[in-house]
Design an enzyme around this catalytic site. Structure first.
Site, PDB file in Angstrom:
ATOM      1  N   GLU A 238     -14.327  -9.881  -7.012  1.00  9.94           N
ATOM      2  CA  GLU A 238     -14.676 -10.297  -5.649  1.00  9.94           C
ATOM      3  C   GLU A 238     -16.169 -10.112  -5.430  1.00  9.94           C
ATOM      4  O   GLU A 238     -16.785  -9.266  -6.054  1.00  9.94           O
ATOM      5  CB  GLU A 238     -13.858  -9.505  -4.621  1.00  9.94           C
ATOM      6  CG  GLU A 238     -13.891  -7.985  -4.776  1.00  9.94           C
ATOM      7  CD  GLU A 238     -15.121  -7.326  -4.214  1.00  9.94           C
ATOM      8  OE1 GLU A 238     -15.767  -7.964  -3.373  1.00  9.94           O
ATOM      9  OE2 GLU A 238     -15.436  -6.201  -4.633  1.00  9.94           O
TER      10      GLU A 238
ATOM     11  N   LYS B 101     -21.947   3.134  -7.052  1.00 11.49           N
ATOM     12  CA  LYS B 101     -20.918   3.360  -8.082  1.00 11.49           C
ATOM     13  C   LYS B 101     -21.043   2.349  -9.239  1.00 11.49           C
ATOM     14  O   LYS B 101     -20.896   2.710 -10.401  1.00 11.49           O
ATOM     15  CB  LYS B 101     -19.550   3.302  -7.387  1.00 11.49           C
ATOM     16  CG  LYS B 101     -18.482   2.441  -7.969  1.00 11.49           C
ATOM     17  CD  LYS B 101     -17.210   2.526  -7.178  1.00 11.49           C
ATOM     18  CE  LYS B 101     -16.774   1.217  -6.569  1.00 11.49           C
ATOM     19  NZ  LYS B 101     -16.501   0.113  -7.470  1.00 11.49           N
TER      20      LYS B 101
ATOM     21  N   LYS C 132     -19.353  -9.461 -12.531  1.00  8.44           N
ATOM     22  CA  LYS C 132     -19.316  -8.616 -11.336  1.00  8.44           C
ATOM     23  C   LYS C 132     -20.363  -7.491 -11.411  1.00  8.44           C
ATOM     24  O   LYS C 132     -21.167  -7.293 -10.510  1.00  8.44           O
ATOM     25  CB  LYS C 132     -17.910  -8.027 -11.174  1.00  8.44           C
ATOM     26  CG  LYS C 132     -17.797  -6.952 -10.140  1.00  8.44           C
ATOM     27  CD  LYS C 132     -17.988  -7.491  -8.738  1.00  8.44           C
ATOM     28  CE  LYS C 132     -18.081  -6.360  -7.742  1.00  8.44           C
ATOM     29  NZ  LYS C 132     -18.099  -6.788  -6.390  1.00  8.44           N
TER      30      LYS C 132
ATOM     31  N   ASP D 223       0.857  -1.187   0.000  1.00 10.41           N
ATOM     32  CA  ASP D 223       0.000   0.000   0.000  1.00 10.41           C
ATOM     33  C   ASP D 223       0.895   1.239   0.000  1.00 10.41           C
ATOM     34  O   ASP D 223       2.042   1.171   0.432  1.00 10.41           O
ATOM     35  CB  ASP D 223      -0.902   0.004   1.241  1.00 10.41           C
ATOM     36  CG  ASP D 223      -2.174   0.812   1.027  1.00 10.41           C
ATOM     37  OD1 ASP D 223      -3.258   0.217   0.916  1.00 10.41           O
ATOM     38  OD2 ASP D 223      -2.080   2.059   0.946  1.00 10.41           O
TER      39      ASP D 223
ATOM     40  N   GLY E 189     -26.871   2.166  -0.036  1.00 10.44           N
ATOM     41  CA  GLY E 189     -25.724   3.077  -0.028  1.00 10.44           C
ATOM     42  C   GLY E 189     -24.462   2.240  -0.133  1.00 10.44           C
ATOM     43  O   GLY E 189     -24.479   1.132  -0.659  1.00 10.44           O
TER      44      GLY E 189
ATOM     45  N   CYS F 127     -20.287   0.343  -3.197  1.00 11.52           N
ATOM     46  CA  CYS F 127     -20.370  -0.537  -4.368  1.00 11.52           C
ATOM     47  C   CYS F 127     -21.597  -0.317  -5.244  1.00 11.52           C
ATOM     48  O   CYS F 127     -21.464   0.027  -6.413  1.00 11.52           O
ATOM     49  CB  CYS F 127     -20.306  -1.985  -3.908  1.00 11.52           C
ATOM     50  SG  CYS F 127     -18.862  -2.294  -2.897  1.00 11.52           S
TER      51      CYS F 127
ATOM     52  N   GLY G 135     -36.506  -0.286   2.397  1.00  9.04           N
ATOM     53  CA  GLY G 135     -35.898   0.684   3.312  1.00  9.04           C
ATOM     54  C   GLY G 135     -35.727   2.027   2.637  1.00  9.04           C
ATOM     55  O   GLY G 135     -36.474   2.372   1.715  1.00  9.04           O
TER      56      GLY G 135
ATOM     57  N   LEU H 102     -17.426  -9.952  -2.050  1.00 10.80           N
ATOM     58  CA  LEU H 102     -17.515  -9.867  -0.595  1.00 10.80           C
ATOM     59  C   LEU H 102     -18.260  -8.605  -0.158  1.00 10.80           C
ATOM     60  O   LEU H 102     -18.186  -7.561  -0.791  1.00 10.80           O
ATOM     61  CB  LEU H 102     -16.127  -9.930   0.043  1.00 10.80           C
ATOM     62  CG  LEU H 102     -15.027  -8.986  -0.436  1.00 10.80           C
ATOM     63  CD1 LEU H 102     -15.076  -7.679   0.309  1.00 10.80           C
ATOM     64  CD2 LEU H 102     -13.683  -9.664  -0.217  1.00 10.80           C
TER      65      LEU H 102
ATOM     66  N   LYS I   7     -24.961   0.799   6.419  1.00  9.72           N
ATOM     67  CA  LYS I   7     -25.540  -0.444   6.922  1.00  9.72           C
ATOM     68  C   LYS I   7     -24.853  -0.758   8.245  1.00  9.72           C
ATOM     69  O   LYS I   7     -23.816  -0.154   8.555  1.00  9.72           O
ATOM     70  CB  LYS I   7     -25.372  -1.593   5.918  1.00  9.72           C
ATOM     71  CG  LYS I   7     -23.929  -2.042   5.694  1.00  9.72           C
ATOM     72  CD  LYS I   7     -23.911  -3.299   4.836  1.00  9.72           C
ATOM     73  CE  LYS I   7     -22.515  -3.902   4.763  1.00  9.72           C
ATOM     74  NZ  LYS I   7     -22.449  -5.094   3.946  1.00  9.72           N
TER      75      LYS I   7
HETATM   76  C1  UGA Z   1     -22.147  -5.295  -2.019  1.00  8.39           C
HETATM   77  C2  UGA Z   1     -22.562  -6.700  -2.466  1.00  8.39           C
HETATM   78  O1  UGA Z   1     -23.571  -7.226  -1.582  1.00  8.39           O
HETATM   79  C3  UGA Z   1     -21.375  -7.657  -2.508  1.00  8.39           C
HETATM   80  O2  UGA Z   1     -21.782  -8.908  -3.037  1.00  8.39           O
HETATM   81  C4  UGA Z   1     -20.287  -7.035  -3.407  1.00  8.39           C
HETATM   82  O3  UGA Z   1     -19.155  -7.882  -3.491  1.00  8.39           O
HETATM   83  C5  UGA Z   1     -19.899  -5.699  -2.838  1.00  8.39           C
HETATM   84  O4  UGA Z   1     -21.047  -4.842  -2.834  1.00  8.39           O
HETATM   85  C6  UGA Z   1     -18.791  -5.112  -3.706  1.00  8.39           C
HETATM   86  O5  UGA Z   1     -19.033  -4.850  -4.888  1.00  8.39           O
HETATM   87  O6  UGA Z   1     -17.647  -5.027  -3.246  1.00  8.39           O
HETATM   88  P1  UGA Z   1     -21.813  -4.076   0.360  1.00  8.39           P
HETATM   89  O7  UGA Z   1     -21.770  -2.788  -0.416  1.00  8.39           O
HETATM   90  O8  UGA Z   1     -20.779  -4.337   1.383  1.00  8.39           O
HETATM   91  O9  UGA Z   1     -21.750  -5.344  -0.653  1.00  8.39           O
HETATM   92  O10 UGA Z   1     -23.191  -4.082   1.126  1.00  8.39           O
HETATM   93  P2  UGA Z   1     -24.615  -4.825   1.039  1.00  8.39           P
HETATM   94  O11 UGA Z   1     -24.761  -5.672   2.221  1.00  8.39           O
HETATM   95  O12 UGA Z   1     -24.837  -5.444  -0.269  1.00  8.39           O
HETATM   96  O13 UGA Z   1     -25.604  -3.571   1.239  1.00  8.39           O
HETATM   97  C7  UGA Z   1     -25.626  -2.492   0.305  1.00  8.39           C
HETATM   98  C8  UGA Z   1     -26.771  -1.547   0.614  1.00  8.39           C
HETATM   99  O14 UGA Z   1     -28.017  -2.127   0.265  1.00  8.39           O
HETATM  100  C9  UGA Z   1     -26.908  -1.140   2.090  1.00  8.39           C
HETATM  101  O15 UGA Z   1     -27.154   0.243   2.170  1.00  8.39           O
HETATM  102  C10 UGA Z   1     -28.101  -1.935   2.582  1.00  8.39           C
HETATM  103  O16 UGA Z   1     -28.776  -1.297   3.637  1.00  8.39           O
HETATM  104  C11 UGA Z   1     -28.949  -1.985   1.329  1.00  8.39           C
HETATM  105  N1  UGA Z   1     -29.889  -3.121   1.308  1.00  8.39           N
HETATM  106  C12 UGA Z   1     -29.431  -4.394   1.241  1.00  8.39           C
HETATM  107  C13 UGA Z   1     -31.260  -2.868   1.348  1.00  8.39           C
HETATM  108  O17 UGA Z   1     -31.709  -1.703   1.386  1.00  8.39           O
HETATM  109  N2  UGA Z   1     -32.125  -3.941   1.304  1.00  8.39           N
HETATM  110  C14 UGA Z   1     -31.685  -5.214   1.246  1.00  8.39           C
HETATM  111  O18 UGA Z   1     -32.539  -6.128   1.200  1.00  8.39           O
HETATM  112  C15 UGA Z   1     -30.318  -5.454   1.212  1.00  8.39           C
END
Ligand code: UGA
Length: 440
Positions: free
Chosen positions: A149, A261, A202, A30, A255, A258, A251, A151, A318
């Site tokens: 990825e 963007k 992806k 890094d 946000g 990921c 909800g 994750l 979240k």
């Molecule tokens: C997301 C994807 O879930 C991963 O699979 C992916 O690898 C990652 O982006 C990435 O591209 O690196 P992440 O951004 O960490 O992961 O978070 P999520 O758990 O997916 O939640 C994203 C947003 O959606 C949060 O604001 C959450 O509150 C919202 N959300 C999620 C909802 O409003 N309703 C749902 O049912 C699920």
């Protein structure tokens, strides 16, 4: 294998540590000296469940450095896991990826497979391969492969060690075989494909999930209008295996770093190739509106928010992370401040980060109860367990006027039925046991 990982954010660091857990010798690189120093002392710079434990267990196999030349020169495989933030026009900014690519080209002293983990626009792997080959200082063989990825923040370690799938996008046997060797001991379905398909998998996956959320949010808004209950509707839909019950939580919109963007990037890319993604465009629009849902609801109960004492519960995008990127709380708090509201905020981890966005403008509380004290309006943005654990009694006892606007459907509606409150959530009936409007 001897592996280097460029970038020690969520993606890079978790990947590196999990590869060490599988017996590889990993050097994490890094540019941030301070961060590297923290990791050299054995400490994880981000909180991710299980990460610290894995770092402790694999100390012997992990090296942290800013000296990229030494790390890259004899690596068999180099993973690129640096950020690809959004540019003003919505396209992905690849400057960090290219910077690393240039450093790799100047450092390599032996044949190497470069693996792109960062989310990059379709076709980037092809361009990167030429870019690196043109800049090589020594006569070595370089192949670029795509290995996106999947994750999520908060469950990154689990999502990597027990991956839903491992996607390997390669154009040569050498690259394919190297990645198969890297992941030999990982138990997960492996999909071998070409680079462009891997890159597309992806985007298509993330954007589909974003679409699913925007869809359920639109259904929720309609449920409010017609008197149906979104939770029952979502549950009813989820029984169908083709739909699936997950990611159907209505909800105040998605946000994070990921979905916002990646939806904009794919929409931009579609336009670039003259095939607009109309569904993704709609998902983005729905999400932008959804983020303002609570403010719109607040206006039902107050003609003006000037001087209104507001409890803001939850700031992060979240639970389980201190990340505020694209968190719905940010815009809402901005509007509340413009309207002259007095804000008492609670978040278990993001206070310091939020303070940087609105210096001196909010008061932060150590508990949700403290934030509710004397409040005339409560807005819930994140479903932290501490917030979900609040009972209707607490809202009634602490708030001066219990108007509760729940953007994450944290409580069963029935729980509020016998209390003198207004409880208004997303896609469900509103409990209205006190007079609706209050002019200020
Ligand atoms: C997301 C994807 O879930 C991963 O699979 C992916 O690898 C990652 O982006 C990435 O591209 O690196 P992440 O951004 O960490 O992961 O978070 P999520 O758990 O997916 O939640 C994203 C947003 O959606 C949060 O604001 C959450 O509150 C919202 N959300 C999620 C909802 O409003 N309703 C749902 O049912 C699920």
């Amino acid at each position: 294998m001897k592996i280097a990982v460029a970038g020690t954010g969520y993606v890079g660091l978790v990947t590196g540590v999990c590869l060490a857990e599988h017996g590889h010798q990993v050097t994490c690189v890094d540019v941030d000296e301070k961060k590297i120093e923290v990791m050299r002392r054995g400490k994880a710079p981000i909180y991710e469940e299980g990460l610290q434990e894995l770092m402790d267990r694999n100390r012997e196999r992990l090296t942290f450095t800013t000296a990229y030349q030494k790390a890259y020169r004899d690596a068999e495989v180099i993973f690129i896991g640096v950020g690809t933030p959004e540019k003003v026009d919505g396209s992905a900014n690849l400057k960090y990826v290219y910077r690393v690519a240039g450093q790799i080209a100047e450092s390599l002293e032996q044949d190497c497979v470069i693996v792109v983990k960062s989310t990059v626009p379709i076709g980037t792997n092809d361009k990167l391969e030429s870019y690196i080959r043109e800049r090589l200082v020594r006569p070595v063989q370089v192949d670029v492969a795509s290995n996106p990825e999947f994750l999520s923040q908060g469950t990154a370690v689990r999502d990597t060690l027990h991956a839903s799938r491992i996607v390997i996008g390669a154009e040569t046997d050498r690259a394919r075989e190297a990645l198969e060797k890297v992941y030999e001991t990982f138990e997960a379905p492996k999909l071998l494909t070409n680079r462009r398909s891997a890159e597309m998998i992806k985007y298509a996956s993330n954007d589909f999930l974003a679409l699913k959320i925007s869809y359920i949010n639109e259904v929720a808004n309609f449920c409010e209008a017609i008197g149906a209950d979104i939770e029952d509707v979502a549950r009813g839909m989820g029984f169908d295996q083709r739909i699936g019950g997950r990611f159907l939580n209505a909800g105040i919109g998605y946000g994070g770093s990921c979905f916002p963007k990646d939806t904009k990037a794919l929409h931009w890319l579609g336009n670039y190739y003259d095939t607009e993604f109309k569904t993704i465009k709609a998902a983005i629009e729905v999400n932008d509106n959804q983020k303002l849902k609570l403010i719109k609801k607040a206006r039902q109960y107050y003609d003006s928010l000037e001087g209104v004492r507001v409890a803001v519960l939850g700031l992060t995008f979240k639970p389980g992370t201190n990340d505020l990127r694209e968190a719905p709380s940010i815009r809402n708090v901005g509007i509340l401040l413009d309207d002259g509201a007095e804000i008492f905020a609670y978040d278990p981890v993001a206070e310091a980060e939020f303070e940087m966005l609105y210096p001196g403008k909010l008061r932060y509380c150590r508990t949700p109860e403290e934030a509710l004290e004397g409040a005339e309006l409560c807005l819930i943005f994140t479903e932290w367990p501490e917030i979900k654990g609040l009972t209707p009694e607490v809202f009634c006892r602490k708030m001066r006027r219990p108007v509760i606007l729940d953007g994450r459907n944290c409580y069963p509606v029935e729980a509020f039925d016998s209390y003198p409150v207004i409880y208004n959530s997303i896609g469900r009936r509103t409990v209205q046991n006190v007079e609706e409007k209050k002019g200020r």
